[in-house]
Design a protein around this motif. Structure first.
Motif, PDB file in Angstrom:
ATOM      1  N   GLY A  85       0.817  -1.216   0.000  1.00  0.00           N
ATOM      2  CA  GLY A  85       0.000   0.000   0.000  1.00  0.00           C
ATOM      3  C   GLY A  85       0.846   1.259   0.000  1.00  0.00           C
ATOM      4  N   ARG A  86       0.214   2.354  -0.335  1.00  0.00           N
ATOM      5  CA  ARG A  86       0.913   3.639  -0.481  1.00  0.00           C
ATOM      6  C   ARG A  86       1.556   4.108   0.814  1.00  0.00           C
ATOM      7  N   ASP A  87       0.814   4.118   1.918  1.00  0.00           N
ATOM      8  CA  ASP A  87       1.336   4.648   3.174  1.00  0.00           C
ATOM      9  C   ASP A  87       2.571   3.877   3.637  1.00  0.00           C
ATOM     10  N   ALA A  88       2.468   2.565   3.668  1.00  0.00           N
ATOM     11  CA  ALA A  88       3.603   1.745   4.113  1.00  0.00           C
ATOM     12  C   ALA A  88       4.782   1.883   3.148  1.00  0.00           C
ATOM     13  N   ALA A  89       4.507   1.912   1.856  1.00  0.00           N
ATOM     14  CA  ALA A  89       5.580   2.071   0.871  1.00  0.00           C
ATOM     15  C   ALA A  89       6.297   3.402   1.076  1.00  0.00           C
ATOM     16  N   ASP A  90       5.549   4.456   1.333  1.00  0.00           N
ATOM     17  CA  ASP A  90       6.170   5.770   1.572  1.00  0.00           C
ATOM     18  C   ASP A  90       7.054   5.737   2.810  1.00  0.00           C
ATOM     19  N   ARG A  91       6.588   5.059   3.865  1.00  0.00           N
ATOM     20  CA  ARG A  91       7.416   4.969   5.080  1.00  0.00           C
ATOM     21  C   ARG A  91       8.694   4.165   4.822  1.00  0.00           C
ATOM     22  N   ILE A  92       8.587   3.104   4.032  1.00  0.00           N
ATOM     23  CA  ILE A  92       9.781   2.307   3.695  1.00  0.00           C
ATOM     24  C   ILE A  92      10.741   3.138   2.850  1.00  0.00           C
ATOM     25  N   CYS A  93      10.216   3.829   1.857  1.00  0.00           N
ATOM     26  CA  CYS A  93      11.067   4.684   1.009  1.00  0.00           C
ATOM     27  C   CYS A  93      11.746   5.762   1.839  1.00  0.00           C
ATOM     28  N   ASP A  94      11.009   6.383   2.769  1.00  0.00           N
ATOM     29  CA  ASP A  94      11.602   7.401   3.649  1.00  0.00           C
ATOM     30  C   ASP A  94      12.753   6.810   4.461  1.00  0.00           C
ATOM     31  N   HIS A  95      12.547   5.601   4.960  1.00  0.00           N
ATOM     32  CA  HIS A  95      13.578   4.955   5.791  1.00  0.00           C
ATOM     33  C   HIS A  95      14.859   4.678   4.987  1.00  0.00           C
ATOM     34  N   PHE A  96      14.712   4.239   3.737  1.00  0.00           N
ATOM     35  CA  PHE A  96      15.870   3.848   2.933  1.00  0.00           C
ATOM     36  C   PHE A  96      16.385   4.956   2.016  1.00  0.00           C
ATOM     37  N   ARG A  97      15.712   6.089   1.992  1.00  0.00           N
ATOM     38  CA  ARG A  97      16.098   7.174   1.081  1.00  0.00           C
ATOM     39  C   ARG A  97      17.545   7.572   1.309  1.00  0.00           C
ATOM     40  N   ILE A  98      18.268   7.718   0.217  1.00  0.00           N
ATOM     41  CA  ILE A  98      19.670   8.127   0.264  1.00  0.00           C
ATOM     42  C   ILE A  98      19.729   9.597  -0.140  1.00  0.00           C
ATOM     43  N   LEU A  99      20.352  10.397   0.710  1.00  0.00           N
ATOM     44  CA  LEU A  99      20.489  11.819   0.420  1.00  0.00           C
ATOM     45  C   LEU A  99      21.953  12.166   0.231  1.00  0.00           C
ATOM     46  N   ARG A 100      22.205  13.039  -0.733  1.00  0.00           N
ATOM     47  CA  ARG A 100      23.565  13.553  -0.934  1.00  0.00           C
ATOM     48  C   ARG A 100      23.838  14.606   0.139  1.00  0.00           C
ATOM     49  N   PRO A 101      25.084  15.021   0.284  1.00  0.00           N
ATOM     50  CA  PRO A 101      25.408  16.043   1.297  1.00  0.00           C
ATOM     51  C   PRO A 101      24.611  17.341   1.132  1.00  0.00           C
ATOM     52  N   ASP A 102      24.208  17.641  -0.119  1.00  0.00           N
ATOM     53  CA  ASP A 102      23.442  18.877  -0.342  1.00  0.00           C
ATOM     54  C   ASP A 102      21.948  18.689  -0.061  1.00  0.00           C
ATOM     55  N   GLY A 103      21.553  17.495   0.390  1.00  0.00           N
ATOM     56  CA  GLY A 103      20.163  17.236   0.729  1.00  0.00           C
ATOM     57  C   GLY A 103      19.311  16.701  -0.408  1.00  0.00           C
ATOM     58  N   GLN A 104      19.867  16.590  -1.595  1.00  0.00           N
ATOM     59  CA  GLN A 104      19.125  16.068  -2.741  1.00  0.00           C
ATOM     60  C   GLN A 104      19.059  14.541  -2.679  1.00  0.00           C
ATOM     61  N   GLU A 105      17.954  13.990  -3.196  1.00  0.00           N
ATOM     62  CA  GLU A 105      17.818  12.537  -3.239  1.00  0.00           C
ATOM     63  C   GLU A 105      18.823  11.958  -4.221  1.00  0.00           C
ATOM     64  N   SER A 106      19.385  10.819  -3.856  1.00  0.00           N
ATOM     65  CA  SER A 106      20.478  10.254  -4.634  1.00  0.00           C
ATOM     66  C   SER A 106      20.153   8.925  -5.279  1.00  0.00           C
ATOM     67  N   GLY A 107      18.902   8.629  -5.514  1.00  0.00           N
ATOM     68  CA  GLY A 107      18.570   7.381  -6.202  1.00  0.00           C
ATOM     69  C   GLY A 107      18.104   6.295  -5.269  1.00  0.00           C
ATOM     70  N   ALA A 108      18.117   5.085  -5.786  1.00  0.00           N
ATOM     71  CA  ALA A 108      17.559   3.932  -5.079  1.00  0.00           C
ATOM     72  C   ALA A 108      18.590   3.280  -4.168  1.00  0.00           C
ATOM     73  N   CYS A 109      18.079   2.653  -3.135  1.00  0.00           N
ATOM     74  CA  CYS A 109      18.886   1.847  -2.230  1.00  0.00           C
ATOM     75  C   CYS A 109      18.661   0.387  -2.618  1.00  0.00           C
ATOM     76  N   HIS A 110      19.721  -0.366  -2.755  1.00  0.00           N
ATOM     77  CA  HIS A 110      19.607  -1.770  -3.144  1.00  0.00           C
ATOM     78  C   HIS A 110      19.802  -2.638  -1.904  1.00  0.00           C
ATOM     79  N   VAL A 111      18.827  -3.507  -1.644  1.00  0.00           N
ATOM     80  CA  VAL A 111      18.880  -4.376  -0.474  1.00  0.00           C
ATOM     81  C   VAL A 111      18.467  -5.788  -0.869  1.00  0.00           C
TER      82      VAL A 111
END
Length: 147
Positions: free
Chosen positions: A50-76
């Motif tokens: 579902g959308r809500d859980a997926a968003d929480r998972i994406c937030d948890h694994f989100r990779i940010l560059r030092p400038d705060g920009q999103e840096s792509g996908a996390c592979h697990v």
């Protein structure tokens, strides 16, 4: 039960709940997946939990560059979780591989890791090759008139 789930599944259970973590394990357990910074509506993660859980998972694994920009996908690699009897899983894997299913898909269907599927496929090919060589040697002897 969350503490009984292996590594990443335990983390997912804490983030989105046990049933969502088990649903992920059932769908993609044993495989390497990409967790995007943001999942679109047709993404396997949204379809699975579902959308809500997926968003929480994406937030948890989100990779940010030092400038705060999103840096792509996390592979697990998603652990298999509770998939039942290993012997049964191996038999299913062998049937899937024999039917021509890709190693990745066969692993998913059988509830084993991709690595196990690639190893089994390699062993089967190796056994087939050695039998083929034996057959060729036998045929060479027969066609040369030797027995």
């Amino acid at each position: 039960m969350n503490d009984e789930l292996p590594g990443l599944l335990g983390d997912l259970a804490r983030i989105v709940g046990l049933s969502a973590a088990l649903a992920i394990a059932e769908r993609v357990g044993g495989t390497r997946v990409s967790i995007p910074a943001r999942a679109h509506d047709q993404h396997w993660l949204v379809e699975t939990v579902g959308r809500d859980a997926a968003d929480r998972i994406c937030d948890h694994f989100r990779i940010l560059r030092p400038d705060g920009q999103e840096s792509g996908a996390c592979h697990v690699i998603i652990p298999r979780g509770p998939t039942g009897c290993l012997a049964k899983a191996r038999r299913r894997l062998a049937r899937e591989l024999d039917a021509g299913t890709s190693a990745r898909e066969a692993a998913r269907r059988a509830g084993v890791s991709e690595r196990a599927a690639f190893r089994m496929r390699a062993r089967h090919r190796s056994a087939d090759d050695s039998q083929g060589e034996l057959f060729q040697k036998m045929m060479g002897k027969v066609s040369d008139g030797r027995t």
